[in-house]
Design an enzyme around this catalytic site. Structure first.
Site, PDB file in Angstrom:
ATOM      1  N   GLU A 184     115.148  12.765  39.677  1.00  0.00           N
ATOM      2  CA  GLU A 184     115.005  12.986  38.010  1.00  0.00           C
ATOM      3  C   GLU A 184     114.842  12.326  36.815  1.00  0.00           C
ATOM      4  N   TYR A 190     115.879   9.394  36.359  1.00  0.00           N
ATOM      5  CA  TYR A 190     116.097   8.345  35.639  1.00  0.00           C
ATOM      6  C   TYR A 190     115.938   6.976  36.488  1.00  0.00           C
ATOM      7  N   ARG A 201     118.032   9.109  46.915  1.00  0.00           N
ATOM      8  CA  ARG A 201     117.787   9.770  45.865  1.00  0.00           C
ATOM      9  C   ARG A 201     116.140  10.122  45.923  1.00  0.00           C
ATOM     10  N   HIS A 217     113.536  15.496  34.331  1.00  0.00           N
ATOM     11  CA  HIS A 217     114.496  16.181  33.449  1.00  0.00           C
ATOM     12  C   HIS A 217     113.089  17.341  32.807  1.00  0.00           C
ATOM     13  N   GLN A 257     124.652  29.505  33.513  1.00  0.00           N
ATOM     14  CA  GLN A 257     125.324  29.519  32.201  1.00  0.00           C
ATOM     15  C   GLN A 257     126.666  28.968  32.248  1.00  0.00           C
TER      16      GLN A 257
HETATM   17  P1  FAD Z   1     129.695  46.895  31.813  1.00  0.00           P
HETATM   18  O1  FAD Z   1     128.833  45.464  32.918  1.00  0.00           O
HETATM   19  O2  FAD Z   1     128.744  47.222  30.318  1.00  0.00           O
HETATM   20  O3  FAD Z   1     130.401  47.902  33.002  1.00  0.00           O
HETATM   21  C1  FAD Z   1     130.858  48.513  32.397  1.00  0.00           C
HETATM   22  C2  FAD Z   1     131.087  49.576  32.754  1.00  0.00           C
HETATM   23  O4  FAD Z   1     132.078  50.842  33.230  1.00  0.00           O
HETATM   24  C3  FAD Z   1     129.576  50.388  32.989  1.00  0.00           C
HETATM   25  O5  FAD Z   1     129.269  50.177  34.650  1.00  0.00           O
HETATM   26  C4  FAD Z   1     130.296  51.988  33.229  1.00  0.00           C
HETATM   27  O6  FAD Z   1     129.507  52.885  33.486  1.00  0.00           O
HETATM   28  C5  FAD Z   1     131.553  52.183  33.066  1.00  0.00           C
HETATM   29  N1  FAD Z   1     132.383  53.223  32.610  1.00  0.00           N
HETATM   30  C6  FAD Z   1     132.136  52.885  30.528  1.00  0.00           C
HETATM   31  N2  FAD Z   1     132.673  54.126  30.754  1.00  0.00           N
HETATM   32  C7  FAD Z   1     133.353  54.777  31.528  1.00  0.00           C
HETATM   33  C8  FAD Z   1     134.901  55.540  31.883  1.00  0.00           C
HETATM   34  N3  FAD Z   1     135.015  56.428  30.508  1.00  0.00           N
HETATM   35  N4  FAD Z   1     134.744  56.119  32.687  1.00  0.00           N
HETATM   36  C9  FAD Z   1     134.700  55.250  34.110  1.00  0.00           C
HETATM   37  N5  FAD Z   1     133.534  54.293  34.148  1.00  0.00           N
HETATM   38  C10 FAD Z   1     132.957  53.500  32.796  1.00  0.00           C
HETATM   39  N6  FAD Z   1     124.830  38.326  30.991  1.00  0.00           N
HETATM   40  C11 FAD Z   1     124.895  36.943  30.944  1.00  0.00           C
HETATM   41  O7  FAD Z   1     125.745  36.270  31.531  1.00  0.00           O
HETATM   42  N7  FAD Z   1     123.477  36.582  31.761  1.00  0.00           N
HETATM   43  C12 FAD Z   1     121.947  37.222  31.727  1.00  0.00           C
HETATM   44  O8  FAD Z   1     121.694  36.254  32.396  1.00  0.00           O
HETATM   45  C13 FAD Z   1     122.309  38.490  31.508  1.00  0.00           C
HETATM   46  N8  FAD Z   1     121.231  39.332  31.749  1.00  0.00           N
HETATM   47  C14 FAD Z   1     121.610  40.591  31.298  1.00  0.00           C
HETATM   48  C15 FAD Z   1     119.918  41.641  31.624  1.00  0.00           C
HETATM   49  C16 FAD Z   1     119.904  42.484  31.239  1.00  0.00           C
HETATM   50  C17 FAD Z   1     118.452  43.563  31.433  1.00  0.00           C
HETATM   51  C18 FAD Z   1     121.126  43.044  30.794  1.00  0.00           C
HETATM   52  C19 FAD Z   1     120.878  44.981  30.139  1.00  0.00           C
HETATM   53  C20 FAD Z   1     122.365  42.759  30.558  1.00  0.00           C
HETATM   54  C21 FAD Z   1     122.662  40.900  30.969  1.00  0.00           C
HETATM   55  N9  FAD Z   1     123.399  40.749  30.657  1.00  0.00           N
HETATM   56  C22 FAD Z   1     123.651  39.293  30.939  1.00  0.00           C
HETATM   57  C23 FAD Z   1     124.487  41.020  30.101  1.00  0.00           C
HETATM   58  C24 FAD Z   1     125.870  41.511  31.224  1.00  0.00           C
HETATM   59  O9  FAD Z   1     125.520  42.242  32.280  1.00  0.00           O
HETATM   60  C25 FAD Z   1     126.972  42.052  30.415  1.00  0.00           C
HETATM   61  O10 FAD Z   1     126.999  41.368  29.792  1.00  0.00           O
HETATM   62  C26 FAD Z   1     128.233  42.513  31.568  1.00  0.00           C
HETATM   63  O11 FAD Z   1     127.717  43.110  32.782  1.00  0.00           O
HETATM   64  C27 FAD Z   1     129.107  42.724  30.830  1.00  0.00           C
HETATM   65  O12 FAD Z   1     130.361  43.330  31.701  1.00  0.00           O
HETATM   66  P2  FAD Z   1     131.873  44.308  30.944  1.00  0.00           P
HETATM   67  O13 FAD Z   1     131.935  44.729  32.090  1.00  0.00           O
HETATM   68  O14 FAD Z   1     132.544  44.026  30.501  1.00  0.00           O
HETATM   69  O15 FAD Z   1     130.542  45.970  30.962  1.00  0.00           O
HETATM   70  P1  NAP Z   2     121.755  39.953  21.476  1.00  0.00           P
HETATM   71  O1  NAP Z   2     121.527  38.891  21.951  1.00  0.00           O
HETATM   72  O2  NAP Z   2     123.144  40.023  20.107  1.00  0.00           O
HETATM   73  O3  NAP Z   2     120.317  40.075  20.521  1.00  0.00           O
HETATM   74  C1  NAP Z   2     120.277  41.253  19.769  1.00  0.00           C
HETATM   75  C2  NAP Z   2     119.318  41.300  18.664  1.00  0.00           C
HETATM   76  O4  NAP Z   2     118.719  42.459  18.080  1.00  0.00           O
HETATM   77  C3  NAP Z   2     119.612  40.241  17.859  1.00  0.00           C
HETATM   78  O5  NAP Z   2     120.025  38.558  18.017  1.00  0.00           O
HETATM   79  C4  NAP Z   2     118.916  40.967  16.311  1.00  0.00           C
HETATM   80  O6  NAP Z   2     118.677  39.999  16.222  1.00  0.00           O
HETATM   81  C5  NAP Z   2     118.645  42.434  16.431  1.00  0.00           C
HETATM   82  N1  NAP Z   2     119.606  43.190  15.937  1.00  0.00           N
HETATM   83  C6  NAP Z   2     120.836  43.482  15.611  1.00  0.00           C
HETATM   84  N2  NAP Z   2     120.788  44.399  15.054  1.00  0.00           N
HETATM   85  C7  NAP Z   2     119.718  45.237  14.746  1.00  0.00           C
HETATM   86  C8  NAP Z   2     119.684  46.088  13.983  1.00  0.00           C
HETATM   87  N3  NAP Z   2     120.715  47.239  13.424  1.00  0.00           N
HETATM   88  N4  NAP Z   2     118.504  46.524  14.065  1.00  0.00           N
HETATM   89  C9  NAP Z   2     117.355  46.131  14.712  1.00  0.00           C
HETATM   90  N5  NAP Z   2     117.647  44.161  15.310  1.00  0.00           N
HETATM   91  C10 NAP Z   2     118.894  44.035  15.057  1.00  0.00           C
HETATM   92  O7  NAP Z   2     122.265  41.165  22.443  1.00  0.00           O
HETATM   93  P2  NAP Z   2     121.059  41.486  23.343  1.00  0.00           P
HETATM   94  O8  NAP Z   2     119.638  41.046  23.348  1.00  0.00           O
HETATM   95  O9  NAP Z   2     121.067  42.898  22.908  1.00  0.00           O
HETATM   96  O10 NAP Z   2     121.512  40.771  24.710  1.00  0.00           O
HETATM   97  C11 NAP Z   2     123.756  41.306  24.760  1.00  0.00           C
HETATM   98  C12 NAP Z   2     124.168  39.732  25.757  1.00  0.00           C
HETATM   99  O11 NAP Z   2     124.063  40.007  26.629  1.00  0.00           O
HETATM  100  C13 NAP Z   2     123.970  39.046  24.572  1.00  0.00           C
HETATM  101  O12 NAP Z   2     125.032  38.222  24.273  1.00  0.00           O
HETATM  102  C14 NAP Z   2     123.433  37.645  26.409  1.00  0.00           C
HETATM  103  O13 NAP Z   2     124.267  36.509  25.839  1.00  0.00           O
HETATM  104  C15 NAP Z   2     123.870  38.859  26.832  1.00  0.00           C
HETATM  105  N6  NAP Z   2     122.120  38.159  28.126  1.00  0.00           N
HETATM  106  C16 NAP Z   2     121.963  37.051  28.410  1.00  0.00           C
HETATM  107  C17 NAP Z   2     121.078  36.496  29.061  1.00  0.00           C
HETATM  108  C18 NAP Z   2     120.917  35.198  29.603  1.00  0.00           C
HETATM  109  O14 NAP Z   2     119.227  35.113  30.444  1.00  0.00           O
HETATM  110  N7  NAP Z   2     121.778  34.632  29.505  1.00  0.00           N
HETATM  111  C19 NAP Z   2     119.807  38.011  29.136  1.00  0.00           C
HETATM  112  C20 NAP Z   2     120.717  38.966  28.904  1.00  0.00           C
HETATM  113  C21 NAP Z   2     121.536  39.103  28.398  1.00  0.00           C
HETATM  114  P3  NAP Z   2     117.817  39.790  14.363  1.00  0.00           P
HETATM  115  O15 NAP Z   2     118.926  40.080  13.342  1.00  0.00           O
HETATM  116  O16 NAP Z   2     116.636  38.225  13.877  1.00  0.00           O
HETATM  117  O17 NAP Z   2     116.378  40.935  14.359  1.00  0.00           O
HETATM  118 FE1  SF4 Z   3     126.321  27.984  37.866  1.00  0.00          FE
HETATM  119 FE2  SF4 Z   3     127.793  30.159  38.808  1.00  0.00          FE
HETATM  120 FE3  SF4 Z   3     125.713  30.837  37.016  1.00  0.00          FE
HETATM  121 FE4  SF4 Z   3     125.760  29.042  40.024  1.00  0.00          FE
HETATM  122  S1  SF4 Z   3     126.281  30.926  39.380  1.00  0.00           S
HETATM  123  S2  SF4 Z   3     123.624  28.533  37.994  1.00  0.00           S
HETATM  124  S3  SF4 Z   3     126.896  27.955  39.466  1.00  0.00           S
HETATM  125  S4  SF4 Z   3     127.265  29.628  36.742  1.00  0.00           S
END
Ligand code: FAD
Ligand code: NAP
Ligand code: SF4
Length: 652
Positions: A143, A145, A193, A231, A318
């Site tokens: 890695e 090191y 390693r 790394h 994460q």
């Molecule tokens: P949600 O996942 O939004 O779930 C809410 C649920 O509530 C939904 O299924 C909805 O249908 C249901 N619901 C709403 N209202 C009602 C109702 N009245 N009755 C019954 N059901 C209802 N996060 C990461 O940490 N790492 C990542 O790599 C990552 N990648 C992402 C990639 C994408 C493309 C997207 C879209 C998101 C990603 N996220 C990632 C973000 C992550 O998925 C969200 O932060 C997480 O899903 C939030 O969890 P939650 O349970 O609060 O909400």
């Molecule tokens: P986000 O990270 O908050 O990014 C949304 C971006 O949209 C902002 O950075 C902002 O950038 C822009 N924006 C905000 N308001 C706007 C407006 N009114 N008009 C136009 N542009 C606007 O949110 P997200 O991409 O929706 O992701 C949601 C969450 O999911 C994040 O917090 C993230 O942690 C999680 N997630 C994580 C991963 C991962 O790989 N770890 C992957 C996907 C999602 P500017 O102001 O620069 O334009």
């Molecule tokens: Fe790390 Fe848990 Fe994500 Fe696996 S799932 S990479 S152990 S945070």
């Protein structure tokens, strides 16, 4: 269980917590545990307050770990890690005074005398580990090191006996192993390693790696573990984009070259993956690290043929590696208990309650299943036809297929703990009031933020849910508004040509895409990346200035940026959005008008919480708990959603 730096050893009372952490994994029937890296001297520490083992007093303190593991019938080796030029402090040392590209500190060159002393420090550290009751040590030689820095010309410019030709450069690791074996006797496990694939220019060649492996065997190692990539390498080696068991082919090349067992590593996260690696003769043993953060009972569940109940590591980094680099305690996105075993527990409930959980995204799923595990009667409502919430969109991104495992795990937990799940059921406040619940948890998540510029309702304008969930057709030229995590993921999704093999699902395609020479003709096995041509012309736009993706994960952001660069995604910053019309997207870039003649504009501009039920319930005198996106959409991620849900479930 491979070595992981959790920071547990560094915090007050940390060794006691580490003992509980490791003992739980031993109870889960892990064959052999390797601890996080412990420095053999001050200069070798990875950071200013990193753990080291240099005195008998310190060794005594480690006994709490070894005794706890042995009580559970486990075995544990301590990793000895000297970080060399990767040390993030001012006293770092290296074979030559060359700064690492990933460090701001310049190392001091070790004198000949100091090299001798460093070898003695390794030996002393191993002897102290033996005194502390460890079953063996792992000497970290990969890695990038210190040991790796001695082996490779790129970092070893010495002209004394420790530098020059290959024989002289590998004398350092050989002497460490030889003298350690001499000191600790025959029965103590000694893992080395070995960097089998440096993935940096000027790294070792394959014949050199084989030569070193043989010399290490001769010097007295019991086992050789595989190290992949320095790394500072520009090839992802453990991120979720890496295909499963993506580097087992490297260990396979070494099989038969030495007579001691070989261990393979990297992106092996489930028993079937491990089994395949062994069946294909890639290695004698398999090491997994992060999968044991995600699930301490992985081995037991595999033995008992319950793989569907394994909480699978999705390789997001994460809560583990990102935390380590941020000097925070490691944990796990899918298992908030990891490294918090002494403070987050789910004992049987003393009073059985009727609990409603609304929303089956990560937050709702974690809260519902953990509450049911405690013995509560849990009713889980989900508006959509399936559980998973936004993870149903995450799992369709090329390189994020693993996120589907989390949904599978939660379904198994729903079945196991008898959660009463109602799908296609958008629950109303009145239903919840009529249901006479003791506790109501709103985990209703978020909805995409809507934009207000002219033409936001034009048919060209879609949002990420349209693209990823509703599977709407997207044209050949696209602009993405918002360059957060979701903007990046949507760009990755749209850039991938479905006619081409997904590199995250195919080892050869992956190695070609990232420039790894599987023939190993080049030193370090690096070659020119050959990514598949992108499926679309994509613009990734943001209003702010600065680097795209600066807010992405510390250890994965660079992968996302490099991937989109390879796919020729054009990243524009300082953008103002004017209007969308039939001609395309009218924008200002740093004040200058520009027309992007695109077929579609996809909005990824963040999210707002969905918690309409809250006001109605509270008006009716009902108390509610808000978790995940429903509580706060800003900076929401699944880590926070599951963490909050787990803590709530522990006290319901
Ligand atoms: P949600 O996942 O939004 O779930 C809410 C649920 O509530 C939904 O299924 C909805 O249908 C249901 N619901 C709403 N209202 C009602 C109702 N009245 N009755 C019954 N059901 C209802 N996060 C990461 O940490 N790492 C990542 O790599 C990552 N990648 C992402 C990639 C994408 C493309 C997207 C879209 C998101 C990603 N996220 C990632 C973000 C992550 O998925 C969200 O932060 C997480 O899903 C939030 O969890 P939650 O349970 O609060 O909400
Ligand atoms: P986000 O990270 O908050 O990014 C949304 C971006 O949209 C902002 O950075 C902002 O950038 C822009 N924006 C905000 N308001 C706007 C407006 N009114 N008009 C136009 N542009 C606007 O949110 P997200 O991409 O929706 O992701 C949601 C969450 O999911 C994040 O917090 C993230 O942690 C999680 N997630 C994580 C991963 C991962 O790989 N770890 C992957 C996907 C999602 P500017 O102001 O620069 O334009
Ligand atoms: Fe790390 Fe848990 Fe994500 Fe696996 S799932 S990479 S152990 S945070």
């Amino acid at each position: 269980m491979g070595s992981m730096h959790t920071n547990l050893e560094e915090i007050p009372g940390g060794l006691e917590r580490a003992a509980v952490f490791y003992a739980e994994r031993a109870r889960g029937q892990v064959g052999l545990i390797v601890t996080g890296g412990i420095a053999p001297n001050l200069a070798g520490c990875v950071g200013p307050h990193a753990a080291m083992l240099t005195t008998p007093e310190e060794a005594d303190k480690h006994k709490v770990i070894t005794e706890a593991v042995h009580k559970e019938g486990g075995k544990i080796c301590m990793q000895i890690l000297h970080s060399g030029r990767y040390g993030y402090h001012k006293n770092l040392v290296a074979p030559s005074p060359l700064r690492a590209p990933i460090n701001r500190f310049v190392p001091k060159e070790l004198s000949g005398e100091e090299v001798e002393q460093t070898i003695e420090d390794y030996v002393n550290c191993a002897a102290l580990a033996q005194q502390a009751g460890y079953d063996g040590v792992e000497i970290m030689g990969s890695e990038g090191y210190l040991i790796n820095q001695f082996i490779v010309k790129r970092t070893n410019h010495r002209t004394d006996e420790w530098g020059g030709d290959y024989e002289s450069r590998i004398k350092f690791p050989i002497e460490i192993v030889r003298r350690t074996r001499e000191k600790v006797g025959e029965q103590f496990i000694l893992i080395f390693r070995l960097s089998m694939l440096d993935l940096v220019e000027g790294g070792s060649t394959w014949p050199e790696v084989v030569h070193l492996a043989k010399a290490i065997e001769k010097a007295g190692a019991t086992l050789i573990n595989t190290g992949i990539g320095w790394h500072e390498a520009r090839v992802p080696t453990i991120g979720t984009v890496v295909p499963k068991a993506g580097f087992a082919w490297v260990t396979k090349r070494m099989m038969g070259e030495v007579n001691i067992p070989l261990i393979t590593t990297n992106r092996i996260n489930m028993p079937d993956v491990a089994e395949e690696v062994l069946q294909e003769g890639c290695a004698d043993m398999v090491s997994m690290a992060r999968p044991f953060l995600a699930d301490p009972e992985l081995v037991r569940k595999a033995i008992e043929k319950r793989p569907q109940e394994i909480n699978t590591c999705i390789a997001c980094n994460q809560a583990c590696l990102d935390h380590t680099f941020e000097m925070k305690l490691s944990s796990c996105l899918v298992n908030a208990r990891a490294c918090h075993e002494t403070e987050l527990n789910f004992p049987p409930a003393t009073h059985k309650k009727k609990v409603a959980v609304v929303g089956a995204g990560p937050a709702g799923l974690a809260c519902a299943t953990l509450s049911a595990e405690r013995g509560h009667e849990v009713h889980l409502f989900e508006a959509e036809p399936s559980i998973g919430g936004q993870f149903n969109m995450a799992k369709v991104i090329p390189g994020k297929e693993e996120y589907g495992h989390t949904i599978r795990y939660f379904q198994a937990m729903i079945d196991k703990h008898g959660v009463q799940l109602s799908l296609n059921h958008r629950v109303t406040a009145q239903e919840l009031i009529d249901g006479s619940y003791d506790e109501i948890v709103l985990a209703t998540g978020v909805r995409p933020r809507q934009v207000t510029f002219e033409g936001a309702d034009h048919p060209k304008v879609l949002d990420y849910v349209d693209v990823l969930y509703r599977q709407k057709e997207v044209g050949g030229k696209v602009a993405i508004v918002g360059a957060g995590g979701i903007g990046f993921d949507v760009a990755e999704f749209l850039a991938h040509d479905t006619a081409h093999t997904n590199p995250s699902l195919d080892v050869e395609t992956y190695m070609q895409e990232w420039g790894v020479d599987m023939q190993y003709q080049e030193a370090g096995a690096v070659t020119t990346p050959q990514p598949a041509p992108p499926a679309r012309e994509i613009y990734l736009l943001k209003r702010s200035g600065g680097k795209h993706g600066a807010g992405l994960g510390k250890t994965t952001g660079w992968i996302h940026r490099a991937s989109l660069t390879m796919k020729q995604v054009r990243k524009l910053a300082n953008v103002s959005y004017e209007k969308v019309d039939d001609r395309g997207f009218h924008i200002l870039v740093a004040g200058e008008p520009q027309l992007l003649e695109v077929d579609h504009v996809v909005i990824c501009a963040g999210q707002v919480p969905l918690r309409a039920l809250q006001a109605e319930l509270e008006a009716a005198g009902q108390q509610v708990h808000l978790i995940g996106g429903a509580e706060e959409a800003k900076e929401l991620d699944a880590k926070r959603a599951i963490y909050q849900a787990s803590h709530l479930a522990a006290k319901l």
